[in-house]
Design an enzyme around this catalytic site. Structure first.
Site, PDB file in Angstrom:
ATOM      1  N   ASP A  99       0.688  -1.371  -0.041  1.00 22.45           N
ATOM      2  CA  ASP A  99      -0.127   0.060  -0.008  1.00 22.45           C
ATOM      3  C   ASP A  99       0.820   1.081  -0.074  1.00 22.45           C
ATOM      4  O   ASP A  99       0.269   2.472   0.078  1.00 22.45           O
ATOM      5  CB  ASP A  99      -0.927  -0.015   1.107  1.00 22.45           C
ATOM      6  CG  ASP A  99      -2.241  -0.886   0.940  1.00 22.45           C
ATOM      7  OD1 ASP A  99      -2.474  -0.959  -0.440  1.00 22.45           O
ATOM      8  OD2 ASP A  99      -2.782  -1.385   1.850  1.00 22.45           O
ATOM      9  N   ASP A 156      -6.679  -5.306  -4.169  1.00 23.71           N
ATOM     10  CA  ASP A 156      -6.535  -3.738  -3.791  1.00 23.71           C
ATOM     11  C   ASP A 156      -5.452  -3.175  -4.508  1.00 23.71           C
ATOM     12  O   ASP A 156      -5.050  -1.738  -4.824  1.00 23.71           O
ATOM     13  CB  ASP A 156      -6.301  -3.461  -2.227  1.00 23.71           C
ATOM     14  CG  ASP A 156      -7.126  -4.465  -1.432  1.00 23.71           C
ATOM     15  OD1 ASP A 156      -7.576  -5.628  -1.881  1.00 23.71           O
ATOM     16  OD2 ASP A 156      -7.266  -4.476  -0.195  1.00 23.71           O
ATOM     17  N   ARG A 228     -15.746  -3.323  -2.190  1.00 29.25           N
ATOM     18  CA  ARG A 228     -14.741  -2.519  -2.223  1.00 29.25           C
ATOM     19  C   ARG A 228     -13.687  -2.998  -3.121  1.00 29.25           C
ATOM     20  O   ARG A 228     -12.884  -2.521  -3.746  1.00 29.25           O
ATOM     21  CB  ARG A 228     -14.060  -1.921  -1.125  1.00 29.25           C
ATOM     22  CG  ARG A 228     -13.404  -0.617  -1.216  1.00 29.25           C
ATOM     23  CD  ARG A 228     -12.919   0.060  -0.024  1.00 29.25           C
ATOM     24  NE  ARG A 228     -12.070  -0.592   1.100  1.00 29.25           N
ATOM     25  CZ  ARG A 228     -12.652  -1.233   2.338  1.00 29.25           C
ATOM     26  NH1 ARG A 228     -13.827  -1.100   2.535  1.00 29.25           N
ATOM     27  NH2 ARG A 228     -11.851  -1.741   3.209  1.00 29.25           N
ATOM     28  N   TRP A 232     -11.856  -1.412  -6.271  1.00 28.20           N
ATOM     29  CA  TRP A 232     -10.580  -1.253  -6.590  1.00 28.20           C
ATOM     30  C   TRP A 232     -10.130  -1.995  -7.890  1.00 28.20           C
ATOM     31  O   TRP A 232      -9.205  -1.364  -8.734  1.00 28.20           O
ATOM     32  CB  TRP A 232      -9.680  -2.100  -5.607  1.00 28.20           C
ATOM     33  CG  TRP A 232      -9.641  -1.673  -4.171  1.00 28.20           C
ATOM     34  CD1 TRP A 232      -9.667  -2.461  -2.931  1.00 28.20           C
ATOM     35  CD2 TRP A 232      -9.440  -0.398  -3.724  1.00 28.20           C
ATOM     36  NE1 TRP A 232      -9.835  -1.554  -1.810  1.00 28.20           N
ATOM     37  CE2 TRP A 232      -9.565  -0.241  -2.226  1.00 28.20           C
ATOM     38  CE3 TRP A 232      -9.362   1.107  -4.311  1.00 28.20           C
ATOM     39  CZ2 TRP A 232      -9.303   0.847  -1.483  1.00 28.20           C
ATOM     40  CZ3 TRP A 232      -9.139   2.153  -3.482  1.00 28.20           C
ATOM     41  CH2 TRP A 232      -9.409   2.030  -2.053  1.00 28.20           C
ATOM     42  N   SER A 344     -14.643  -4.064   6.591  1.00 27.74           N
ATOM     43  CA  SER A 344     -14.781  -5.458   6.239  1.00 27.74           C
ATOM     44  C   SER A 344     -16.095  -5.851   6.912  1.00 27.74           C
ATOM     45  O   SER A 344     -16.616  -5.037   7.920  1.00 27.74           O
ATOM     46  CB  SER A 344     -13.649  -6.213   6.654  1.00 27.74           C
ATOM     47  OG  SER A 344     -13.537  -6.410   7.861  1.00 27.74           O
TER      48      SER A 344
HETATM   49  N1  GLY Z   1      -6.481  -2.255   2.181  1.00 31.15           N
HETATM   50  C1  GLY Z   1      -7.800  -1.602   1.188  1.00 31.15           C
HETATM   51  C2  GLY Z   1      -9.065  -1.930   1.842  1.00 31.15           C
HETATM   52  O1  GLY Z   1      -9.172  -2.084   2.796  1.00 31.15           O
HETATM   53  O2  GLY Z   1      -9.891  -1.407   0.880  1.00 31.15           O
END
Ligand code: GLY
Length: 375
Positions: A99, A156, A228, A232, A344
């Site tokens: 990241d 991601d 998500r 991405w 999440s």
């Molecule tokens: N690490 C990226 C996310 O949690 O979306």
């Protein structure tokens, strides 16, 4: 002014930008020296350690506002962030990983693009070298996270590889982009299903590189689609097409976009996973909506006129819903922009997340003609 937003709606998006400017002026004072990640019910952003993956988003918002308005106060507030993050490239930390793209593109690299700052340039390249060092040539993927999962790659990371495309562009060394392209091909092959739905974690043998299996990760299950993650993928493959002009990546971005758009609920903001067995009691993820909207605007800019509206209209529908149903405009003490984001299924549920705010602002800026690109 943007040629992406429809003529009739342009005043609406200008008004939203104005509201965002007022909001960002307040947030600048409220957030101050904090490194924000999430805000709960009290509307106050936390202050996390600057090596955490989300540390680039707030300064990224400041840079976009500076670029949009010319206001030096935003530039001053954003200026030292890339220096602050650089320390983690030399100090021991278990947090810095794939990241670095998110962290350095929206600090060092955008600073360089906007101001020409040489330190920003150098720090962007340092981060690109770090990211390139995580490449596994046997499996042709960039390794995710740290610890002993040497064979994991995640969807991601499709956003992080823009750092490598940028590094090739500014140095003339194609090595960085070769890594980015190989990683995108691997993600395309194993991470995107035929119907355009996406997987989160891909597991490979780190020695011989063969694909083993996928894991649900932040999504519901290995066979589900974390919303998500799909966002991405959509945005990341669209960027990869912009950097490569390789139509395979454009078609992959389209495939994910079609899945994403068709799976949206009535208000155009997804639940945290597209394949939950029941929606009862489940939370939305406004951050997935914002990321997808910004990616759809990119996609709209690559396709012929007749196709453009499909993607631009979907982006505008999502952004309208976020503006009217999810954004906090009338509570001055509330520090975030968007409510109802979800990290999440098990953490940061129904909160505000700084990356939701970032991509919402980025998308609205694009609709108002913003020309620089972080990714
Ligand atoms: N690490 C990226 C996310 O949690 O979306």
């Amino acid at each position: 002014m943007s040629n992406i937003g429809s003529g009739v709606a342009i005043t609406y998006w200008q008004e939203v930008m104005k509201k965002l400017e007022n909001k960002m002026n307040r947030m600048k004072d409220q957030i101050g020296e904090k490194c924000p990640h999430f805000a709960g019910e009290d509307g106050k952003y936390d202050n996390i350690h600057t090596d955490w993956w989300t540390s680039g988003f707030w300064p990224g918002m400041l840079w976009i506002m500076h670029d949009m308005t010319g206001d030096k106060a935003y530039r001053d507030a954003a200026w030292s962030w890339d220096e602050m993050l650089e320390q983690w490239l030399v100090k021991p930390t278990v947090e810095l990983h794939h990241d670095v793209g998110f962290q350095f593109l929206s600090t060092a690299v955008i600073k360089y693009k906007i101001t020409g700052d040489e330190d920003g340039f150098r720090r962007g390249l340092e981060a690109a070298n770090f990211l390139a060092g995580r490449y596994n040539p046997a499996g042709q993927f960039i390794r995710a996270w740290n610890g002993d999962k040497y064979g994991w790659a995640i969807i991601d990371c499709m956003l992080n590889i823009s750092l490598l495309f940028w590094a090739s562009e500014v140095t003339g060394d194609p090595g960085y982009k070769h890594i980015a392209i190989r990683h995108a091909e691997t993600t395309m092959q194993y991470g995107v299903r035929e119907d355009g739905s996406t997987k989160h974690i891909l597991s490979f043998d780190p020695e011989d590189g063969h694909y083993i299996e996928s894991f649900g990760g932040q999504g519901y299950s290995p066979d589900s689609t974390w919303s998500r993650g799909a966002a991405w993928g959509l945005y990341g493959f669209a960027n990869t097409y912009r950097h490569t002009q390789d139509v395979r990546f454009l078609n992959t971005a389209k495939r994910i976009a079609h899945y994403f758009i068709s799976a949206l609920p009535e208000d155009s903001v997804p639940y945290w996973d597209f394949r939950l067995p029941s929606l009862e009691g489940q939370s939305r993820d406004s951050s997935a909506a914002a990321i997808a909207a910004s990616g759809l605007l990119e996609l709209a800019s690559f396709v012929p006129e007749g196709e453009k509206r499909l993607y631009a209209d979907a982006a505008e529908r999502i952004l309208r819903s976020l503006t009217e149903n999810y954004a906090v405009w009338d509570q001055p003490e509330h520090e975030s922009i968007l409510l109802h984001a979800t990290g999440s299924g098990t953490s940061f549920i129904d909160v505000s997340l700084i990356y939701g705010d970032y991509y919402y602002l980025e998308a609205i800026a694009k609709l108002n003609g913003w020309k620089h690109r972080v990714y």
